[in-house]
Write a protein that holds these residues in place. Structure first.
Motif, PDB file in Angstrom:
ATOM      1  N   SER A  48      72.635  13.865  49.616  1.00  0.00           N
ATOM      2  CA  SER A  48      72.607  14.359  48.240  1.00  0.00           C
ATOM      3  C   SER A  48      72.908  15.846  48.078  1.00  0.00           C
ATOM      4  N   VAL A  63      77.567   5.417  43.710  1.00  0.00           N
ATOM      5  CA  VAL A  63      76.520   6.430  43.610  1.00  0.00           C
ATOM      6  C   VAL A  63      76.136   6.836  45.026  1.00  0.00           C
ATOM      7  N   MET A  66      72.035  10.159  44.048  1.00  0.00           N
ATOM      8  CA  MET A  66      71.540  10.572  42.739  1.00  0.00           C
ATOM      9  C   MET A  66      70.097  11.061  42.851  1.00  0.00           C
ATOM     10  N   ASP A  71      66.570  10.359  35.841  1.00  0.00           N
ATOM     11  CA  ASP A  71      67.979   9.964  35.868  1.00  0.00           C
ATOM     12  C   ASP A  71      68.163   8.644  36.610  1.00  0.00           C
ATOM     13  N   TYR A  75      69.532   5.189  35.060  1.00  0.00           N
ATOM     14  CA  TYR A  75      70.676   4.541  35.694  1.00  0.00           C
ATOM     15  C   TYR A  75      70.362   3.074  36.031  1.00  0.00           C
TER      16      TYR A  75
END
Length: 82
Positions: A48, A63, A66, A71, A75
């Motif tokens: 990340s 993804v 994340m 968030d 998602y």
């Protein structure tokens, strides 16, 4: 094999928020527990770019790492909710 991966810290309330949503949506995921010390979280930093958790990876949907529990929950609701 689950396509969702969650980097988390045991006892982290933000991580618990995400795991609760994953369980609520009945999603399979793989947990990666990270060390308590930020300096030892090399694996999550590679994924990340930062050392905070939780971090979600959903390779099937592009993804790659994340961060931020709110968030991630949003998602998951948008991508996997009813």
């Amino acid at each position: 094999m689950p396509t969702l991966e969650l980097y988390e810290l045991q006892g982290c309330p933000f991580c618990a928020k995400v795991t609760s949503k994953l369980d609520e949506l009945d999603l399979d995921y793989e947990s990666h527990y990270v060390p308590r010390a930020h300096g030892q979280r090399t694996e999550v930093k590679e994924v990340s770019g930062q050392t905070g958790v939780p971090v979600l990876v959903d390779e099937e949907n592009g993804v790659e790492g994340m961060p931020e529990s709110d968030d991630i929950v949003e998602y998951l609701e948008e991508s996997y909710g009813a």
